[in-house]
Design a protein around this motif. Structure first.
Motif, mmCIF file in Angstrom:
data_model
loop_
_atom_site.group_PDB
_atom_site.id
_atom_site.type_symbol
_atom_site.label_atom_id
_atom_site.label_comp_id
_atom_site.label_asym_id
_atom_site.label_seq_id
_atom_site.Cartn_x
_atom_site.Cartn_y
_atom_site.Cartn_z
ATOM 1 N N MET A 45 35.094 -15.988 18.509
ATOM 2 C CA MET A 45 34.361 -15.348 19.601
ATOM 3 C C MET A 45 33.044 -16.061 19.867
ATOM 4 N N GLY A 46 32.891 -16.499 21.117
ATOM 5 C CA GLY A 46 31.631 -17.041 21.603
ATOM 6 C C GLY A 46 31.189 -16.258 22.814
ATOM 7 N N THR A 47 30.137 -16.715 23.465
ATOM 8 C CA THR A 47 29.564 -15.921 24.553
ATOM 9 C C THR A 47 30.472 -15.823 25.775
ATOM 10 N N ASP A 48 31.434 -16.730 25.909
ATOM 11 C CA ASP A 48 32.335 -16.672 27.066
ATOM 12 C C ASP A 48 33.616 -15.879 26.799
ATOM 13 N N ASP A 49 33.754 -15.325 25.597
ATOM 14 C CA ASP A 49 34.939 -14.533 25.285
ATOM 15 C C ASP A 49 34.813 -13.119 25.832
ATOM 16 N N VAL A 50 35.939 -12.417 25.839
ATOM 17 C CA VAL A 50 35.971 -11.000 26.221
ATOM 18 C C VAL A 50 36.495 -10.233 25.013
ATOM 19 N N TYR A 51 35.718 -9.271 24.569
ATOM 20 C CA TYR A 51 35.996 -8.579 23.306
ATOM 21 C C TYR A 51 36.459 -7.151 23.537
ATOM 22 N N MET A 52 37.507 -6.745 22.816
ATOM 23 C CA MET A 52 37.947 -5.350 22.812
ATOM 24 C C MET A 52 38.350 -4.974 21.393
ATOM 25 N N PRO A 53 37.727 -3.957 20.803
ATOM 26 C CA PRO A 53 38.127 -3.531 19.457
ATOM 27 C C PRO A 53 39.420 -2.733 19.488
ATOM 28 N N ILE A 54 40.268 -2.972 18.486
ATOM 29 C CA ILE A 54 41.419 -2.095 18.267
ATOM 30 C C ILE A 54 41.346 -1.590 16.826
ATOM 31 N N THR A 55 40.124 -1.522 16.339
ATOM 32 C CA THR A 55 39.804 -0.859 15.072
ATOM 33 C C THR A 55 38.868 0.287 15.417
ATOM 34 N N PRO A 56 39.140 1.507 14.979
ATOM 35 C CA PRO A 56 38.303 2.644 15.390
ATOM 36 C C PRO A 56 36.824 2.423 15.093
ATOM 37 N N MET A 57 35.981 2.825 16.019
ATOM 38 C CA MET A 57 34.539 2.675 15.834
ATOM 39 C C MET A 57 34.020 3.574 14.727
ATOM 40 N N PHE A 58 34.799 4.616 14.365
ATOM 41 C CA PHE A 58 34.362 5.456 13.242
ATOM 42 C C PHE A 58 34.605 4.768 11.907
ATOM 43 N N HIS A 59 35.370 3.667 11.908
ATOM 44 C CA HIS A 59 35.731 3.007 10.649
ATOM 45 C C HIS A 59 34.920 1.727 10.464
ATOM 46 N N VAL A 60 33.922 1.769 9.610
ATOM 47 C CA VAL A 60 33.051 0.627 9.288
ATOM 48 C C VAL A 60 32.518 -0.029 10.566
ATOM 49 N N HIS A 61 32.014 0.790 11.491
ATOM 50 C CA HIS A 61 31.381 0.313 12.726
ATOM 51 C C HIS A 61 32.312 -0.615 13.520
ATOM 52 N N ALA A 62 33.613 -0.269 13.558
ATOM 53 C CA ALA A 62 34.612 -1.167 14.162
ATOM 54 C C ALA A 62 34.475 -2.554 13.538
ATOM 55 N N TRP A 63 34.354 -2.544 12.228
ATOM 56 C CA TRP A 63 34.210 -3.764 11.408
ATOM 57 C C TRP A 63 32.938 -4.540 11.740
ATOM 58 N N GLY A 64 31.992 -3.891 12.425
ATOM 59 C CA GLY A 64 30.699 -4.520 12.701
ATOM 60 C C GLY A 64 30.685 -5.446 13.892
ATOM 61 N N VAL A 65 31.843 -5.668 14.526
ATOM 62 C CA VAL A 65 31.895 -6.642 15.619
ATOM 63 C C VAL A 65 31.132 -6.175 16.863
ATOM 64 N N PRO A 66 31.087 -4.870 17.208
ATOM 65 C CA PRO A 66 30.289 -4.483 18.378
ATOM 66 C C PRO A 66 28.825 -4.908 18.287
ATOM 67 N N TYR A 67 28.258 -4.910 17.085
ATOM 68 C CA TYR A 67 26.882 -5.385 16.939
ATOM 69 C C TYR A 67 26.792 -6.873 17.269
#
Length: 560
Positions: free
Chosen positions: A226-248
């Protein structure tokens, strides 16, 4: 203590604290116009996102939330959850991400144990919340979250509806500085025994974890997820370890973010296609669910990169995803580790190897990421060599590991026995630094004095063309102590019995991958394998089910 040289700072030098608010500032600095999207209903820019975080901070402050208070959230993955991940800790409060897939009794336990003072509740969970509200001991106020047109709040002690309150609040908030070691988030592990355990992370830990993850997934050339030109969507619940911390990480970099709400396979595929998602992360079961969706049948996912964690990545799933244009990368972590510990990395030597060799290393747990120390330890506290063969418990050190369990100091001491965090995973380390998880200590199958890896057996069985999903556990055996038992979900229109499975595994015995006594002598074909609330195989429940089937002499058990 080692005597080193310390030079006093200038009297007016600013002592910069590592706080989550610093991550928020960067995204809008780079890409103010980039979008944050919720399902197919909401989209707005980073500039608006920053304003909404400030509005939420004002709403919470005016409702009486103070620094040190715990604010809980019950919501699906949404733009609102992302706003909470910033606004709540940035005012000095603690964000409690409630696992809404736990039982009502467990949710009640975690809320009382965490001392929740204020709760944001999605209208879909209103009935659940009202069912436990009378037994909550610390909650003072609630706030309604809803996608519906009716904004009326019937929750007890409700201060109002989310969007209505935000619209009336100021878009500016002077977020203060405070101690970077202040707790920012807490949530509860989903163990299969006893009550859930509370882990917690500080601002300093989350900032360091974010920087290490950004370096790992954005700078290592053989990963480059993932770089600045990527598009990100979590498929790990946000209640579980902050969606693995990737939203930050995504917010810090100003990446376009897409939040799918409740996980519906058809909608996930639609969002990936229409929003041009290029990066995600999930457990294997969620990926299998998505690949089996009707709308995924003829879709080319080319360009989509996914981190797989939570459970072992096997060859069959890797190959199935690759055939659909998806590049999978295995990573390792756990609730207690924030979670990133290791991620797949192929050095020049491995990149020059065969495709089979590259795949073998891509599905391992990976190489420890920056700032992580990993070692293999035996039950007496002695370290094993990193030779790729010596098995023991994986133990860790890193600046973002939880420092204990909330209100359970004795369990925290067990976790950190000897100054290393104990993972409970049996693993090896090799000379290139690769961690290879062999099994959970509690799931290792002990047969005839030997240890068998349930994960290795699951990988080999999954390669049979008729098998869609597999779980292997050890069951009691009067002669050998334990014997492996395979639970199978088959592909539509396929059949498989214990004898055919034995024939499938024989070549792996001849090639030296497994011993002949590792072949399950008994299997059961089912329509679904039991899962935990975060999509992992629930092996405790599987063992109970098998025992009941064996006692009842169930007809669908197949024995060689």
């Amino acid at each position: 203590m080692l005597k080193t040289r310390v030079i006093p700072a200038a009297q007016n030098a600013y002592q910069y604290p590592l706080l989550i608010k610093s991550l928020l500032l960067s995204g809008s600095r780079y890409e103010k116009g980039r979008e944050i999207v919720y399902r197919d209903t909401v989209r707005y820019s980073y500039a608006t996102f920053n304003e909404r975080v400030a509005r939420l901070a004002n709403v919470l402050t005016e409702a009486g939330v103070k620094a040190g208070d715990t604010v809980a959230v019950m919501d699906w993955d949404s733009h609102r959850y992302l706003e909470c991940m910033f606004a709540i800790p940035m005012i000095g409060a603690v964000l409690h991400t409630i696992n809404i897939r736990l039982s009502p009794e467990q949710i009640l336990y975690t809320m009382n144990h965490a001392d929740d003072r204020f709760v944001l509740v999605n209208s879909e969970f209103a009935a659940l919340y009202q069912g436990i509200a009378g037994q909550l001991t610390t909650v003072e106020k609630t706030l309604l979250i809803t996608d519906g047109a009716d904004k009326t709040c019937t929750l007890p002690d409700c201060v109002g509806e989310y969007e209505t309150l935000l619209a009336a609040a100021s878009p500016r908030y002077a977020f203060p500085d405070f101690d970077e070691n202040s707790v920012a988030t807490t949530f509860y592990t989903t163990g299969t025994t006893g009550n859930p355990k509370g882990v917690y992370f500080t601002h300093r830990q989350l900032v360091l974890h974010t920087l290490a993850m950004a370096a790992t997934i954005g700078s290592l050339d053989s990963i480059r997820l993932m770089g600045t030109d990527d598009v990100y969507m979590p498929i790990t619940p946000m209640f579980h370890v902050h969606a693995w911390g990737v939203p930050y990480v995504a917010t810090m970099l100003g990446v376009k973010q897409v939040y799918p709400g409740r996980y519906e396979p058809e909608l996930l595929c639609k969002l990936i296609r229409e929003e041009k998602v290029t990066f995600s992360h999930c457990v294997p079961t969620i990926l299998q669910m998505m690949l089996n969706a009707a709308s995924a049948k003829d879709h080319d996912f080319g360009g989509l990169k996914i981190i797989i964690g939570g459970s072992a990545l096997n060859h069959a799933l890797y190959d199935a995803a690759k055939a659909r244009g998806i590049q999978l990368t295995a990573a390792y972590g756990m609730s207690e580790t924030c979670p990133l510990i290791s991620c797949g990395y192929l050095n020049e030597e491995l990149c020059a190897g065969s495709e089979d060799e590259r795949t073998t290393y891509r599905i391992k747990a990976g190489v420890p990421v920056p700032l992580v120390e990993a070692a293999i330890m035996d039950e007496h506290g002695r370290f094993h060599p990193a030779d790729g063969e010596s098995q023991g418990e994986l133990v860790l050190r890193a600046p973002w590991l939880t420092q204990g369990y909330f209100r359970e100091p004795e369990k925290g001491e067990e976790l950190w026995a000897g100054g290393w965090m104990h993972t409970g995973d049996v693993a090896t380390l090799d000379g290139m630094g690769f961690i290879d998880i062999r099994d959970r200590i509690k799931d290792v199958i002990k047969t005839g004095g030997e240890w068998l890896s349930s994960l290795e057996l699951e990988d080999l069985i999954s390669r049979h063309p008729s098998v869609r999903e597999v779980a292997v556990v050890g069951v009691p055996d009067p002669q050998w102590g334990e014997r492996p038992f395979a639970l199978l979900v088959l592909r539509d229109g396929q059949a498989l019995d214990a004898k055919a499975l034995r024939e499938h595994l024989k070549p792996f015995v001849e090639q030296g991958h497994i011993n002949k006594w590792a072949i399950p002598s008994q299997i059961a074909v089912v329509t679904e394998v039991p899962k935990t609330s975060v999509g992992k195989l629930d092996k405790k429940r599987i063992r109970v089910d098998i025992a009941q089937w064996q006692e009842a002499g169930s007809a669908f058990l197949s024995t060689v």
